[in-house]
Design a protein around this motif. Structure first.
Motif, PDB file in Angstrom:
ATOM      1  N   PHE A 239      38.690  -3.157  69.669  1.00 32.82           N
ATOM      2  CA  PHE A 239      38.129  -4.077  68.672  1.00 32.82           C
ATOM      3  C   PHE A 239      37.669  -3.308  67.439  1.00 32.82           C
ATOM      4  N   VAL A 240      36.908  -2.253  67.652  1.00 34.83           N
ATOM      5  CA  VAL A 240      36.378  -1.466  66.532  1.00 34.83           C
ATOM      6  C   VAL A 240      37.516  -0.882  65.702  1.00 34.83           C
ATOM      7  N   LYS A 241      38.517  -0.347  66.412  1.00 42.28           N
ATOM      8  CA  LYS A 241      39.618   0.327  65.731  1.00 42.28           C
ATOM      9  C   LYS A 241      40.411  -0.649  64.857  1.00 42.28           C
ATOM     10  N   GLU A 242      40.750  -1.798  65.416  1.00 43.89           N
ATOM     11  CA  GLU A 242      41.536  -2.771  64.650  1.00 43.89           C
ATOM     12  C   GLU A 242      40.703  -3.442  63.571  1.00 43.89           C
ATOM     13  N   TYR A 243      39.524  -3.883  63.937  1.00 45.70           N
ATOM     14  CA  TYR A 243      38.699  -4.709  63.051  1.00 45.70           C
ATOM     15  C   TYR A 243      38.206  -3.943  61.834  1.00 45.70           C
ATOM     16  N   PHE A 244      37.704  -2.720  62.044  1.00 46.46           N
ATOM     17  CA  PHE A 244      37.158  -1.954  60.928  1.00 46.46           C
ATOM     18  C   PHE A 244      38.194  -1.056  60.269  1.00 46.46           C
ATOM     19  N   TYR A 245      39.176  -0.621  61.044  1.00 44.95           N
ATOM     20  CA  TYR A 245      40.193   0.265  60.466  1.00 44.95           C
ATOM     21  C   TYR A 245      40.943  -0.444  59.346  1.00 44.95           C
TER      22      TYR A 245
END
Length: 493
Positions: A239-245
Motif C-alpha cells: 500500500f505504502v509503495k503504490e500509494y505514495f510512490y
C-alpha cells in the motif's frame, strides 16, 4: 409612457439569484450527456465496485485492490453514495463533483459579499463560473473540483477565525483541510503554506496566540489517519509503495509497473497533463483565461506594486489574497514536474482579484459592466440549455469514440473477457467494466499478438495506432471484425 426601471438588476437579491441560476445551468445541464473519460471512468468503476463488494474502504478495480491512482477514497465514497441511490450512470457519478463545484460559487459569493461587497461578489462569481478549466473540472469525475472547494473553504474559515476572532472557525478550517487531504492526498498540505505566508506577512498574529488554532490541528489526523492505517494493516508495504510512490513519481508512471515498462515520457506527459516547461502555467492562463486575463494581471500588478503599503498598514484582506494567489503558484513553479490541473485551486482567488479591478472603475462604468455581464450570463444560459455547448465543448470527449463499441460488447457472452493492451488498461478496462460489466485480460503488445495466434477464441479491443494497423494487416485472414470506430476496433480471432 412611463419607462420601465431596470434598477432592480443592481440589487443584491437579483444578482445573487442570477448567480445561482447561471451556476446551476452551467454545472448541471446535460451533465450526463458526455461519457466519463480518462481517470474519471476508472474512479467511477472503483466507486461502483465498492457498492458491489460492500467494502467501502478498499478501492477495487476489476476485483483487484488499486492504489497507484494515489487518490484517497473521499471522491469514491461520494460517487458510491450517489450511484447507490440513483444507479450508476454518467450523471450519477458526476453529480457529487458538480454539486460541490456549484456550492463553491455560492460560498464565494457569500464570502466576498462579507469582506468586500456584493458587486465584487457578483463579478467574482460570474468570472469563476465562466472560467473554462474550472467549469471543466466541475463537470468531470476528477478530484480537482472537490479539492478546490475544500481548499477554498479551509482558507475562508481561517480568515474568518483570525480576522473576526471566531475560534470555532479554526475547527472548521482543520475539518476542510482533512477533507482536502482525503480528496487529493498531500496536496491538501498546501493550505498550511498559504496560512504560514499570511501569518508571516500580517502584523495580526492572533491565531498564534489562540489555543483553539492549535487544538484544531488534532482534527486533521482524526480525519486522515484511520483510513490510511487500515489500508496499511490490510496491505502493508505494498500500500505504502503504490500509494505514495506514484505521488512522488507520477510523471514517470503510475506505480512500479508503469516505471518498469519504461513508458515514454512524451506519451505520459500528454496523457496526464504533466509538463517540464517553466512557462507552462503562464501559457495555460494566456490560452484559457480570457476575457478575464487583463484584469487579473493588472490586479496582481497593482497589489504587488503596493506590497510595502499593504504590509506596513496591515491590510489583511490584500495579504490574504496575495498569499492565496502566489504561495501555491510559487510552489508549483519550483516543482520539476508541472501539472496544469493544479491551477484549479487558484481560480477562485484569481476571480476575486479580477473582480476587484472591475469594481474599481467609476460607478457609471461599473453599472455598464453589470448590465453587460447580466445580459451575457442570461444569453449564455439560454444557449447552454438550447444547445449542447457545454457538454460538447467543456466536457471531456476522450471516450466519445471508444464508447461506440459498448453496444456490440453487450452482445458478447457475459463470461467472456476482453483482451486489451497494457497501455490502454486503466481507460479501456474501466470502460468495459463500467458500461458493460465485462472483465478484461491485460497484456503487453507482444503477448497481445501471441494471443491472436492461439486457436482458442478470444475477443480483442484496441486503439487503431501503428501497432494495431500492422496487426490487422499481418493477421487479416485470422481476424474477424466485430465493430470499428474512427479510433478503435473490436475483433475476435
Amino acid at each position: 409612457m412611463k419607462e420601465i426601471s431596470l434598477d432592480f438588476i443592481f440589487t443584491k437579491k437579483f444578482l445573487f439569484f442570477l448567480v445561482v441560476v447561471v451556476a446551476f445551468v452551467a454545472f448541471f445541464h446535460r451533465l450526463g450527456e458526455a461519457p466519463l473519460s480518462g481517470d474519471g471512468i476508472g474512479y467511477g468503476q472503483i466507486a461502483k465496485e465498492m457498492t458491489v463488494t460492500g467494502d467501502y474502504l478498499t478501492p477495487y478495480h476489476d476485483g483487484v485492490p488499486i492504489f497507484y491512482t494515489s487518490k484517497p477514497p473521499l471522491l469514491y465514497w461520494m460517487m458510491a453514495f450517489s450511484g447507490k441511490i440513483l444507479g450508476f450512470s454518467n450523471f450519477s457519478v458526476k453529480l457529487p463533483v458538480a454539486l460541490l463545484s456549484f456550492l463553491s460559487i455560492i460560498f464565494l459569493f457569500m464570502f466576498v459579499t462579507k469582506y468586500y461587497d456584493y458587486i465584487t461578489a457578483f463579478f467574482a462569481s460570474i468570472i469563476l463560473i465562466f472560467t473554462q478549466q474550472y467549469l471543466h473540472h466541475g463537470r468531470s469525475v476528477v478530484t480537482d473540483g472537490p479539492f478546490a472547494l475544500f481548499f477554498m473553504l479551509a482558507l475562508f474559515c481561517f480568515y474568518i477565525a483570525s480576522n473576526d476572532k471566531k475560534s470555532f472557525y479554526y475547527y472548521l478550517m482543520s475539518f476542510f483541510i482533512g477533507l482536502s487531504i482525503m480528496t487529493k492526498q498531500a496536496s491538501g498540505l498546501l493550505i498550511y503554506f498559504v496560512i504560514l505566508g499570511y501569518l508571516f506577512l500580517s502584523k495580526s498574529r492572533s491565531a498564534l496566540k489562540n489555543i483553539h488554532f492549535y487544538l484544531s490541528f488534532l482534527l486533521v489526523p482524526l480525519i486522515v489517519l484511520p483510513w490510511h492505517i487500515e489500508m496499511y494493516k490490510r496491505f502493508g508495504d505494498n500500500f505504502v509503495k503504490e500509494y505514495f510512490y506514484s505521488t512522488i513519481n507520477n510523471v514517470q508512471g503510475w506505480g512500479n509497473g508503469w516505471t518498469e515498462d519504461k513508458v515514454n515520457y512524451a506519451m505520459s506527459a500528454k496523457k496526464y497533463n504533466f509538463f517540464y516547461e517553466w512557462y507552462i502555467y503562464l501559457q495555460l492562463l494566456v490560452n484559457n483565461y480570457w476575457p478575464w486575463l487583463p484584469f487579473l494581471i493588472y490586479g496582481i500588478y497593482a497589489k504587488l506594486r503596493k506590497t510595502k503599503d499593504i504590509i506596513v498598514n496591515d491590510k489583511r484582506r490584500d495579504i490574504f489574497v496575495l498569499c492565496w494567489a502566489l504561495v501555491p503558484l510559487i510552489i508549483f513553479q519550483t516543482a520539476s514536474e508541472k501539472n496544469g490541473n493544479y491551477l484549479n485551486i487558484l481560480y477562485p482567488v484569481f476571480a476575486v482579484i479580477a473582480a476587484e479591478v472591475l469594481n474599481s472603475f467609476s460607478q457609471k462604468t461599473v453599472q455598464k459592466i453589470i448590465k453587460i455581464l447580466v445580459a451575457v450570463s442570461i444569453f449564455a444560459s439560454i444557449l447552454f440549455i438550447g444547445f449542447p455547448i457545454v457538454s460538447k465543448g467543456i466536457d471531456a470527449q476522450k471516450l466519445t469514440d471508444p464508447i461506440k463499441l459498448i453496444p456490440v460488447v453487450n452482445t458478447i457472452d457475459k463470461n467472456e473477457k476482453i483482451v486489451i493492451r497494457k497501455e490502454d488498461n486503466f481507460v479501456f478496462s474501466s470502460m468495459f467494466l463500467f458500461y458493460a460489466d465485462r472483465g478484461n485480460i491485460t497484456l503487453s503488445d507482444e503477448d497481445f499478438e501471441t494471443k491472436i495466434q492461439e486457436d482458442q477464441k478470444y475477443y480483442f479491443a484496441s486503439y487503431k495506432d501503428s501497432f494495431m494497423r500492422d496487426i490487422l494487416k499481418k493477421y487479416e485472414n485470422k481476424i474477424k471484425l466485430l465493430a470499428e470506430t474512427e479510433k478503435t476496433i473490436l475483433f475476435t480471432n
